[in-house]
Design an enzyme around this catalytic site. Structure first.
Site, PDB file in Angstrom:
ATOM      1  CG  ASP A  13     -24.173  20.369  11.866  1.00  0.00           C
ATOM      2  OD1 ASP A  13     -25.457  19.888  11.848  1.00  0.00           O
ATOM      3  OD2 ASP A  13     -23.304  19.745  11.525  1.00  0.00           O
ATOM      4  CE  LYS A  16     -29.040  24.241   7.039  1.00  0.00           C
ATOM      5  NZ  LYS A  16     -27.446  24.036   7.483  1.00  0.00           N
ATOM      6  N   GLY A  40     -30.925  18.415  11.319  1.00  0.00           N
ATOM      7  CA  GLY A  40     -31.328  18.709  12.440  1.00  0.00           C
ATOM      8  C   GLY A  40     -31.517  20.226  12.563  1.00  0.00           C
ATOM      9  CG  HIS A  41     -32.936  22.751  10.321  1.00  0.00           C
ATOM     10  ND1 HIS A  41     -33.340  23.124   8.910  1.00  0.00           N
ATOM     11  CD2 HIS A  41     -31.571  22.314   9.744  1.00  0.00           C
ATOM     12  CE1 HIS A  41     -32.628  23.022   8.116  1.00  0.00           C
ATOM     13  NE2 HIS A  41     -31.630  22.272   8.433  1.00  0.00           N
ATOM     14  CD  GLN A 222     -28.501  17.811   4.662  1.00  0.00           C
ATOM     15  OE1 GLN A 222     -29.009  18.014   3.469  1.00  0.00           O
ATOM     16  NE2 GLN A 222     -29.275  17.326   5.543  1.00  0.00           N
TER      17      GLN A 222
HETATM   18  P1  IMP Z   1     -25.933  11.608   4.689  1.00  0.00           P
HETATM   19  O1  IMP Z   1     -26.690  12.429   3.987  1.00  0.00           O
HETATM   20  O2  IMP Z   1     -26.763  11.193   5.801  1.00  0.00           O
HETATM   21  O3  IMP Z   1     -25.811  10.455   3.755  1.00  0.00           O
HETATM   22  O4  IMP Z   1     -24.503  11.929   5.190  1.00  0.00           O
HETATM   23  C1  IMP Z   1     -23.559  12.395   4.129  1.00  0.00           C
HETATM   24  C2  IMP Z   1     -22.487  13.046   4.746  1.00  0.00           C
HETATM   25  O5  IMP Z   1     -23.240  14.522   5.087  1.00  0.00           O
HETATM   26  C3  IMP Z   1     -22.036  12.660   6.227  1.00  0.00           C
HETATM   27  O6  IMP Z   1     -20.775  13.422   6.281  1.00  0.00           O
HETATM   28  C4  IMP Z   1     -22.888  13.492   7.240  1.00  0.00           C
HETATM   29  O7  IMP Z   1     -22.255  13.604   8.539  1.00  0.00           O
HETATM   30  C5  IMP Z   1     -22.961  14.777   6.544  1.00  0.00           C
HETATM   31  N1  IMP Z   1     -24.551  15.313   6.866  1.00  0.00           N
HETATM   32  C6  IMP Z   1     -25.776  14.867   6.285  1.00  0.00           C
HETATM   33  N2  IMP Z   1     -26.592  15.800   6.879  1.00  0.00           N
HETATM   34  C7  IMP Z   1     -26.142  16.675   7.559  1.00  0.00           C
HETATM   35  C8  IMP Z   1     -26.556  17.899   8.612  1.00  0.00           C
HETATM   36  O8  IMP Z   1     -27.768  18.131   8.505  1.00  0.00           O
HETATM   37  N3  IMP Z   1     -25.618  18.555   9.236  1.00  0.00           N
HETATM   38  C9  IMP Z   1     -24.334  18.276   9.034  1.00  0.00           C
HETATM   39  N4  IMP Z   1     -23.797  17.187   8.363  1.00  0.00           N
HETATM   40  C10 IMP Z   1     -24.552  16.457   7.642  1.00  0.00           C
END
Ligand code: IMP
Length: 421
Positions: A13, A16, A40-41, A222
Protein backbone atom coordinates in the site's frame (compact mmCIF):
# COMPACT_ATOMS: atom_id res chain seq x y z
CA UNK A 1 19.00 -3.20 -21.99
CA UNK A 2 18.04 -4.00 -18.39
CA UNK A 3 14.85 -4.52 -16.45
CA UNK A 4 14.08 -1.71 -14.02
CA UNK A 5 12.17 -2.85 -10.98
CA UNK A 6 9.64 -0.92 -8.93
CA UNK A 7 8.60 -2.35 -5.59
CA UNK A 8 7.30 -1.52 -2.13
CA UNK A 9 9.69 -1.16 0.82
CA UNK A 10 7.11 -1.46 3.61
CA UNK A 11 4.00 -3.55 4.20
CA UNK A 12 2.41 -2.83 0.83
CA UNK A 13 0.00 0.00 0.00
CA UNK A 14 2.90 2.38 -0.58
CA UNK A 15 1.28 3.82 -3.70
CA UNK A 16 2.95 1.69 -6.35
CA UNK A 17 0.02 2.01 -8.78
CA UNK A 18 0.46 5.76 -9.18
CA UNK A 19 4.22 5.51 -9.66
CA UNK A 20 4.12 2.62 -12.14
CA UNK A 21 1.52 4.50 -14.13
CA UNK A 22 3.77 7.58 -13.95
CA UNK A 23 6.95 5.71 -14.93
CA UNK A 24 5.10 3.69 -17.57
CA UNK A 25 5.49 6.46 -20.14
CA UNK A 26 9.23 5.62 -20.32
CA UNK A 27 8.69 1.87 -20.74
CA UNK A 28 7.06 0.02 -23.63
CA UNK A 29 6.74 -3.12 -21.47
CA UNK A 30 5.33 -3.33 -17.92
CA UNK A 31 5.30 -6.68 -16.15
CA UNK A 32 3.84 -7.85 -12.83
CA UNK A 33 6.09 -10.47 -11.22
CA UNK A 34 4.41 -11.83 -8.06
CA UNK A 35 1.34 -11.79 -5.87
CA UNK A 36 -2.19 -11.92 -7.13
CA UNK A 37 -5.56 -10.34 -6.49
CA UNK A 38 -4.52 -9.65 -2.89
CA UNK A 39 -2.91 -6.54 -4.40
CA UNK A 40 -4.83 -3.35 -5.03
CA UNK A 41 -2.94 -0.77 -7.06
CA UNK A 42 -4.94 2.45 -7.10
CA UNK A 43 -4.64 4.88 -9.98
CA UNK A 44 -6.19 8.34 -10.11
CA UNK A 45 -6.25 10.61 -13.11
CA UNK A 46 -8.50 13.36 -14.33
CA UNK A 47 -11.89 12.39 -12.86
CA UNK A 48 -11.29 8.66 -12.81
CA UNK A 49 -10.06 6.26 -10.14
CA UNK A 50 -9.33 2.62 -10.75
CA UNK A 51 -8.01 -0.20 -8.58
CA UNK A 52 -5.99 -2.85 -10.38
CA UNK A 53 -5.58 -6.26 -8.75
CA UNK A 54 -3.91 -8.55 -11.29
CA UNK A 55 -3.40 -6.39 -14.35
CA UNK A 56 -0.14 -4.36 -14.52
CA UNK A 57 -0.45 -0.62 -13.92
CA UNK A 58 0.76 0.26 -17.43
CA UNK A 59 -2.57 -0.84 -18.91
CA UNK A 60 -3.89 2.72 -19.19
CA UNK A 61 -0.98 3.82 -21.36
CA UNK A 62 -1.39 3.63 -25.13
CA UNK A 63 1.34 1.65 -26.86
CA UNK A 64 2.40 -0.38 -23.80
CA UNK A 65 2.65 -4.15 -23.58
CA UNK A 66 1.58 -5.41 -20.16
CA UNK A 67 2.61 -8.84 -18.94
CA UNK A 68 1.38 -10.94 -16.06
CA UNK A 69 4.47 -12.96 -15.22
CA UNK A 70 4.90 -16.57 -14.12
CA UNK A 71 5.39 -15.50 -10.50
CA UNK A 72 1.81 -14.25 -10.27
CA UNK A 73 -1.17 -16.34 -9.17
CA UNK A 74 -4.37 -15.47 -11.04
CA UNK A 75 -7.97 -15.92 -10.07
CA UNK A 76 -9.81 -16.06 -13.41
CA UNK A 77 -12.98 -14.61 -11.86
CA UNK A 78 -11.32 -11.49 -10.44
CA UNK A 79 -9.30 -11.25 -13.63
CA UNK A 80 -12.41 -11.26 -15.81
CA UNK A 81 -14.16 -8.67 -13.63
CA UNK A 82 -11.13 -6.43 -13.77
CA UNK A 83 -10.68 -6.74 -17.53
CA UNK A 84 -14.37 -6.16 -18.24
CA UNK A 85 -14.30 -2.99 -16.11
CA UNK A 86 -11.28 -1.79 -18.06
CA UNK A 87 -12.99 -2.61 -21.36
CA UNK A 88 -16.02 -0.63 -20.19
CA UNK A 89 -13.70 2.36 -19.81
CA UNK A 90 -12.57 1.90 -23.40
CA UNK A 91 -9.20 0.33 -22.57
CA UNK A 92 -8.30 -2.30 -25.20
CA UNK A 93 -7.12 -4.79 -22.58
CA UNK A 94 -6.80 -7.76 -24.90
CA UNK A 95 -4.47 -5.81 -27.18
CA UNK A 96 -2.31 -4.52 -24.35
CA UNK A 97 -2.08 -7.54 -22.06
CA UNK A 98 -0.31 -10.90 -22.31
CA UNK A 99 -0.17 -13.63 -19.69
CA UNK A 100 2.61 -16.07 -18.91
CA UNK A 101 1.55 -19.66 -19.45
CA UNK A 102 3.55 -20.48 -16.33
CA UNK A 103 1.47 -18.32 -13.98
CA UNK A 104 -0.61 -20.45 -11.60
CA UNK A 105 -4.38 -20.39 -11.25
CA UNK A 106 -6.30 -19.73 -8.05
CA UNK A 107 -9.19 -22.19 -7.80
CA UNK A 108 -12.44 -21.56 -5.90
CA UNK A 109 -11.33 -24.20 -3.40
CA UNK A 110 -8.09 -22.27 -2.79
CA UNK A 111 -10.19 -19.44 -1.47
CA UNK A 112 -12.14 -21.84 0.73
CA UNK A 113 -8.91 -23.32 2.12
CA UNK A 114 -7.63 -19.81 2.81
CA UNK A 115 -10.78 -18.99 4.77
CA UNK A 116 -10.79 -22.33 6.64
CA UNK A 117 -7.12 -22.03 7.53
CA UNK A 118 -7.45 -18.46 8.80
CA UNK A 119 -10.56 -19.43 10.77
CA UNK A 120 -8.69 -22.30 12.43
CA UNK A 121 -5.86 -19.99 13.55
CA UNK A 122 -8.16 -17.92 15.75
CA UNK A 123 -6.33 -14.98 17.35
CA UNK A 124 -3.06 -15.86 15.64
CA UNK A 125 -4.57 -15.50 12.16
CA UNK A 126 -2.43 -13.74 9.55
CA UNK A 127 -5.13 -11.32 8.46
CA UNK A 128 -5.06 -12.69 4.92
CA UNK A 129 -7.04 -10.97 2.19
CA UNK A 130 -8.70 -14.41 1.74
CA UNK A 131 -8.13 -14.37 -2.02
CA UNK A 132 -6.66 -17.88 -2.01
CA UNK A 133 -3.08 -16.65 -2.37
CA UNK A 134 -1.33 -18.89 0.14
CA UNK A 135 -3.11 -22.15 -0.89
CA UNK A 136 -2.39 -21.42 -4.56
CA UNK A 137 1.34 -20.91 -3.86
CA UNK A 138 1.28 -24.03 -1.66
CA UNK A 139 0.02 -26.03 -4.63
CA UNK A 140 2.63 -24.42 -6.86
CA UNK A 141 5.56 -25.35 -4.60
CA UNK A 142 3.87 -28.65 -3.75
CA UNK A 143 3.87 -29.39 -7.49
CA UNK A 144 0.11 -29.84 -7.68
CA UNK A 145 -0.83 -26.52 -9.23
CA UNK A 146 -2.66 -25.78 -12.46
CA UNK A 147 -1.04 -23.23 -14.72
CA UNK A 148 -2.51 -20.76 -17.17
CA UNK A 149 -1.03 -22.73 -20.07
CA UNK A 150 -3.03 -25.78 -18.97
CA UNK A 151 -6.20 -23.99 -20.09
CA UNK A 152 -5.15 -24.75 -23.67
CA UNK A 153 -4.35 -28.40 -23.02
CA UNK A 154 -6.96 -31.18 -23.45
CA UNK A 155 -7.99 -32.65 -20.11
CA UNK A 156 -8.05 -29.30 -18.33
CA UNK A 157 -11.43 -30.05 -16.73
CA UNK A 158 -10.14 -33.40 -15.41
CA UNK A 159 -7.07 -31.72 -13.91
CA UNK A 160 -9.31 -29.16 -12.30
CA UNK A 161 -11.58 -31.84 -10.84
CA UNK A 162 -8.63 -33.86 -9.52
CA UNK A 163 -7.17 -30.86 -7.72
CA UNK A 164 -10.57 -29.87 -6.38
CA UNK A 165 -10.97 -33.41 -4.93
CA UNK A 166 -7.59 -33.09 -3.22
CA UNK A 167 -8.72 -29.82 -1.72
CA UNK A 168 -11.92 -31.35 -0.44
CA UNK A 169 -9.88 -34.09 1.26
CA UNK A 170 -7.55 -31.47 2.74
CA UNK A 171 -10.49 -29.44 4.03
CA UNK A 172 -11.67 -32.37 6.15
CA UNK A 173 -9.17 -31.43 8.87
CA UNK A 174 -10.93 -28.12 9.47
CA UNK A 175 -14.13 -27.61 11.36
CA UNK A 176 -15.39 -25.37 8.58
CA UNK A 177 -18.68 -25.46 6.69
CA UNK A 178 -18.55 -24.66 2.98
CA UNK A 179 -20.25 -25.38 -0.32
CA UNK A 180 -17.87 -27.42 -2.53
CA UNK A 181 -19.55 -26.11 -5.70
CA UNK A 182 -19.21 -22.50 -4.57
CA UNK A 183 -18.13 -20.23 -7.41
CA UNK A 184 -17.33 -23.14 -9.72
CA UNK A 185 -19.59 -22.27 -12.67
CA UNK A 186 -18.36 -18.68 -12.72
CA UNK A 187 -14.79 -19.84 -12.44
CA UNK A 188 -15.05 -22.17 -15.41
CA UNK A 189 -16.66 -19.42 -17.49
CA UNK A 190 -13.90 -17.04 -16.46
CA UNK A 191 -11.27 -19.63 -17.47
CA UNK A 192 -12.77 -19.62 -20.98
CA UNK A 193 -12.62 -15.84 -21.01
CA UNK A 194 -8.99 -15.91 -19.96
CA UNK A 195 -8.22 -18.38 -22.72
CA UNK A 196 -9.09 -15.65 -25.25
CA UNK A 197 -6.05 -13.61 -24.14
CA UNK A 198 -2.57 -13.97 -25.59
CA UNK A 199 -0.89 -16.60 -23.45
CA UNK A 200 2.87 -16.56 -23.91
CA UNK A 201 6.19 -18.02 -22.87
CA UNK A 202 6.88 -14.78 -21.07
CA UNK A 203 10.46 -15.67 -20.15
CA UNK A 204 11.35 -15.77 -23.86
CA UNK A 205 9.32 -12.65 -24.58
CA UNK A 206 11.04 -10.70 -21.80
CA UNK A 207 14.54 -11.77 -22.83
CA UNK A 208 13.79 -11.07 -26.50
CA UNK A 209 12.68 -7.55 -25.54
CA UNK A 210 15.93 -7.02 -23.64
CA UNK A 211 17.96 -8.17 -26.62
CA UNK A 212 15.96 -5.80 -28.83
CA UNK A 213 16.82 -2.94 -26.43
CA UNK A 214 13.25 -2.50 -25.26
CA UNK A 215 12.95 -1.09 -21.76
CA UNK A 216 11.00 -3.19 -19.27
CA UNK A 217 9.54 -2.10 -15.95
CA UNK A 218 8.89 -4.92 -13.48
CA UNK A 219 6.07 -4.09 -11.07
CA UNK A 220 6.03 -5.62 -7.62
CA UNK A 221 3.01 -6.07 -5.40
CA UNK A 222 2.70 -6.01 -1.59
CA UNK A 223 5.99 -4.92 0.02
CA UNK A 224 9.37 -6.11 1.27
CA UNK A 225 8.21 -6.52 4.87
CA UNK A 226 5.59 -9.01 3.62
CA UNK A 227 8.16 -11.09 1.70
CA UNK A 228 7.88 -14.84 2.34
CA UNK A 229 11.59 -15.08 3.34
CA UNK A 230 12.48 -11.64 4.68
CA UNK A 231 9.16 -10.30 5.93
CA UNK A 232 8.02 -10.44 9.54
CA UNK A 233 7.25 -14.18 9.29
CA UNK A 234 4.69 -15.74 9.59
CA UNK A 235 2.75 -12.49 9.13
CA UNK A 236 3.70 -12.30 5.48
CA UNK A 237 2.30 -13.08 2.07
CA UNK A 238 3.37 -16.18 0.15
CA UNK A 239 5.54 -14.75 -2.62
CA UNK A 240 8.96 -13.14 -3.06
CA UNK A 241 8.21 -9.45 -3.03
CA UNK A 242 11.86 -8.36 -3.22
CA UNK A 243 13.93 -7.50 -6.30
CA UNK A 244 15.15 -11.09 -6.62
CA UNK A 245 11.47 -12.06 -7.01
CA UNK A 246 11.37 -10.03 -10.22
CA UNK A 247 13.98 -12.32 -11.81
CA UNK A 248 12.15 -15.43 -10.68
CA UNK A 249 8.71 -14.10 -11.48
CA UNK A 250 9.56 -13.05 -15.03
CA UNK A 251 12.49 -15.24 -16.02
CA UNK A 252 15.33 -12.77 -16.60
CA UNK A 253 18.80 -13.13 -15.07
CA UNK A 254 19.99 -11.07 -12.04
CA UNK A 255 22.71 -9.55 -14.24
CA UNK A 256 19.92 -7.76 -16.13
CA UNK A 257 18.54 -5.85 -13.14
CA UNK A 258 18.85 -2.12 -13.83
CA UNK A 259 17.39 0.55 -11.62
CA UNK A 260 15.54 -0.52 -8.50
CA UNK A 261 12.89 2.02 -7.52
CA UNK A 262 12.00 1.55 -3.86
CA UNK A 263 8.69 3.08 -2.89
CA UNK A 264 7.86 4.03 0.67
CA UNK A 265 5.26 6.14 2.38
CA UNK A 266 6.44 9.09 4.50
CA UNK A 267 4.94 7.14 7.42
CA UNK A 268 3.95 3.46 7.81
CA UNK A 269 0.77 1.46 7.45
CA UNK A 270 -0.08 -2.18 7.72
CA UNK A 271 -3.21 -4.26 7.16
CA UNK A 272 -3.69 -7.62 8.76
CA UNK A 273 -1.97 -8.93 11.86
CA UNK A 274 1.68 -9.01 12.85
CA UNK A 275 4.40 -6.87 14.38
CA UNK A 276 4.47 -3.16 13.61
CA UNK A 277 7.12 -1.50 15.77
CA UNK A 278 6.10 2.15 15.21
CA UNK A 279 2.34 1.59 15.36
CA UNK A 280 0.36 4.43 16.91
CA UNK A 281 -2.70 3.77 19.03
CA UNK A 282 -3.43 7.43 19.77
CA UNK A 283 -4.96 10.42 18.03
CA UNK A 284 -1.84 10.83 15.85
CA UNK A 285 -2.50 7.37 14.42
CA UNK A 286 -6.12 8.29 13.73
CA UNK A 287 -5.04 11.50 11.99
CA UNK A 288 -2.67 9.53 9.76
CA UNK A 289 -5.53 7.16 8.89
CA UNK A 290 -7.99 9.97 8.19
CA UNK A 291 -5.61 12.25 6.28
CA UNK A 292 -4.09 9.35 4.35
CA UNK A 293 -7.47 7.68 3.68
CA UNK A 294 -5.88 4.51 4.93
CA UNK A 295 -8.48 1.93 4.08
CA UNK A 296 -7.57 -1.17 2.05
CA UNK A 297 -8.05 -0.93 -1.73
CA UNK A 298 -8.79 -4.68 -1.92
CA UNK A 299 -10.61 -5.45 1.32
CA UNK A 300 -11.74 -2.02 2.55
CA UNK A 301 -10.17 -2.84 5.92
CA UNK A 302 -8.94 0.08 7.96
CA UNK A 303 -5.14 0.16 7.98
CA UNK A 304 -2.98 0.31 11.07
CA UNK A 305 -0.80 3.43 11.06
CA UNK A 306 2.52 4.54 12.56
CA UNK A 307 5.59 6.73 12.10
CA UNK A 308 8.23 6.05 9.49
CA UNK A 309 10.49 3.17 10.56
CA UNK A 310 14.07 3.73 9.38
CA UNK A 311 15.31 0.42 10.74
CA UNK A 312 12.83 -1.44 8.54
CA UNK A 313 13.38 0.93 5.61
CA UNK A 314 17.15 0.42 5.65
CA UNK A 315 16.62 -3.35 5.83
CA UNK A 316 14.37 -3.19 2.76
CA UNK A 317 16.86 -1.04 0.88
CA UNK A 318 19.66 -3.53 1.53
CA UNK A 319 17.57 -6.54 0.48
CA UNK A 320 16.51 -4.94 -2.78
CA UNK A 321 19.62 -3.02 -3.77
CA UNK A 322 17.49 0.09 -4.16
CA UNK A 323 19.02 2.72 -6.45
CA UNK A 324 16.25 5.35 -6.30
CA UNK A 325 13.90 6.07 -3.43
CA UNK A 326 10.39 7.32 -4.05
CA UNK A 327 8.52 8.90 -1.15
CA UNK A 328 4.74 8.80 -1.27
CA UNK A 329 1.94 10.62 0.55
CA UNK A 330 4.25 13.14 2.20
CA UNK A 331 1.37 15.64 2.19
CA UNK A 332 -0.44 13.46 4.74
CA UNK A 333 2.01 14.76 7.38
CA UNK A 334 1.15 18.42 6.63
CA UNK A 335 -1.12 18.83 9.66
CA UNK A 336 1.28 17.67 12.38
CA UNK A 337 3.05 20.03 14.83
CA UNK A 338 5.84 17.47 15.01
CA UNK A 339 6.58 14.36 12.95
CA UNK A 340 8.63 11.41 14.15
CA UNK A 341 10.92 8.77 12.69
CA UNK A 342 12.12 5.57 14.38
CA UNK A 343 15.92 5.49 14.10
CA UNK A 344 16.56 2.32 16.14
CA UNK A 345 14.82 -0.30 18.27
CA UNK A 346 15.16 -1.20 21.94
CA UNK A 347 14.77 -4.92 22.53
CA UNK A 348 15.27 -6.45 25.99
CA UNK A 349 17.05 -3.27 27.09
CA UNK A 350 19.54 -3.27 24.20
CA UNK A 351 19.56 -0.91 21.24
CA UNK A 352 19.81 -2.11 17.66
CA UNK A 353 19.44 -0.66 14.19
CA UNK A 354 18.76 -4.06 12.64
CA UNK A 355 15.51 -5.94 12.15
CA UNK A 356 15.67 -8.86 14.58
CA UNK A 357 14.99 -12.50 13.65
CA UNK A 358 12.19 -12.61 16.19
CA UNK A 359 9.98 -9.74 15.15
CA UNK A 360 7.42 -10.91 17.70
CA UNK A 361 9.76 -9.73 20.49
CA UNK A 362 8.70 -6.59 22.32
CA UNK A 363 10.25 -3.86 20.16
CA UNK A 364 10.27 -0.28 21.42
CA UNK A 365 11.12 2.20 18.67
CA UNK A 366 13.54 5.02 19.48
CA UNK A 367 11.90 8.06 17.90
CA UNK A 368 13.49 11.24 16.63
CA UNK A 369 11.24 14.26 16.47
CA UNK A 370 11.09 16.83 13.66
CA UNK A 371 9.33 20.17 13.56
CA UNK A 372 6.25 19.92 11.33
CA UNK A 373 5.87 22.20 8.30
CA UNK A 374 2.17 22.86 8.91
CA UNK A 375 1.51 23.80 5.31
CA UNK A 376 -0.67 22.22 2.65
CA UNK A 377 1.80 20.68 0.19
CA UNK A 378 -0.75 19.12 -2.13
CA UNK A 379 -0.51 22.03 -4.59
CA UNK A 380 3.31 22.25 -4.63
CA UNK A 381 4.81 21.33 -8.00
CA UNK A 382 8.46 22.44 -7.65
CA UNK A 383 11.11 21.37 -5.17
CA UNK A 384 12.13 25.01 -4.51
CA UNK A 385 8.65 25.63 -3.08
CA UNK A 386 8.94 22.90 -0.46
CA UNK A 387 9.27 24.25 3.11
CA UNK A 388 12.57 24.06 4.98
CA UNK A 389 11.12 21.78 7.69
CA UNK A 390 9.90 19.35 5.06
CA UNK A 391 13.27 19.27 3.31
CA UNK A 392 14.95 18.66 6.69
CA UNK A 393 12.77 15.55 7.04
CA UNK A 394 13.60 14.43 3.48
CA UNK A 395 17.36 14.96 3.86
CA UNK A 396 17.45 13.16 7.18
CA UNK A 397 15.96 10.06 5.53
CA UNK A 398 18.31 10.28 2.54
CA UNK A 399 21.36 10.64 4.78
CA UNK A 400 20.32 7.78 7.04
CA UNK A 401 19.54 5.40 4.17
CA UNK A 402 22.32 6.60 1.86
CA UNK A 403 20.09 6.61 -1.24
CA UNK A 404 18.58 9.68 -2.91
CA UNK A 405 14.85 10.31 -2.88
CA UNK A 406 14.26 10.90 -6.59
CA UNK A 407 10.50 11.35 -6.58
CA UNK A 408 8.27 12.93 -3.94
CA UNK A 409 4.56 12.37 -4.31
CA UNK A 410 2.25 14.90 -2.71
CA UNK A 411 -1.15 13.56 -3.69
CA UNK A 412 -2.91 10.89 -5.72
CA UNK A 413 -2.97 12.70 -9.08
CA UNK A 414 -0.31 12.30 -11.75
CA UNK A 415 0.47 16.04 -11.50
CA UNK A 416 1.15 15.95 -7.76
CA UNK A 417 4.61 14.57 -8.29
CA UNK A 418 7.99 16.25 -7.83
CA UNK A 419 10.95 14.82 -9.70
CA UNK A 420 14.36 15.60 -8.18
CA UNK A 421 17.56 15.43 -10.17
P1 IMP B 1 -2.48 -12.80 1.76
O1 IMP B 1 -1.37 -12.51 0.85
O2 IMP B 1 -3.81 -12.37 1.23
O3 IMP B 1 -2.50 -14.20 2.25
O4 IMP B 1 -2.26 -11.92 3.09
C1 IMP B 1 -1.12 -12.07 3.91
C2 IMP B 1 -0.77 -10.77 4.61
O5 IMP B 1 -0.33 -9.83 3.63
C3 IMP B 1 -1.95 -10.10 5.31
O6 IMP B 1 -1.46 -9.40 6.44
C4 IMP B 1 -2.46 -9.13 4.29
O7 IMP B 1 -3.16 -8.04 4.88
C5 IMP B 1 -1.16 -8.68 3.66
N1 IMP B 1 -1.32 -8.26 2.27
C6 IMP B 1 -1.51 -9.03 1.18
N2 IMP B 1 -1.59 -8.30 0.07
C7 IMP B 1 -1.44 -7.02 0.45
C8 IMP B 1 -1.38 -5.78 -0.26
O8 IMP B 1 -1.47 -5.72 -1.49
N3 IMP B 1 -1.20 -4.68 0.49
C9 IMP B 1 -1.04 -4.72 1.83
N4 IMP B 1 -1.06 -5.84 2.54
C10 IMP B 1 -1.26 -6.99 1.85
Amino acid sequence: MNVDVVLGLQWGDEGKGKIVDYLARQYPVIARFQGGPNAGHSLHFEDTSFVLHSVPSGIFRKGTVNIIGNGVVIDPVTFEEECRSLEALGIPVRDRLMISKRAHLILPTHRIIDAASEHSKGVSRIGSTLKGISPAYMDKTGRNGIRVGDILVPGFQERYKALKSKHIEFLKQFDYAYDPGQGEANWLKAVDYMGQFTLIDAEYYVNDCLNENKRILAEGAQGTLLDIDFGFYPYVTSSSTTCAGACIGLGFPPSRVGKVYGIFKAYCTRVGSGPFPTELFNREGEILREQGKEFGATTGRSRRTGWLDLVALKYAVILNGVTDLIMMKADVLDVFETVKIATSYMIDGAGTDRVPYDTNAVITPVLREFKGWKRDLSGVRREEELPFEFMTYVRFIEDAVGIPIKIISLGPDREQTIIRD
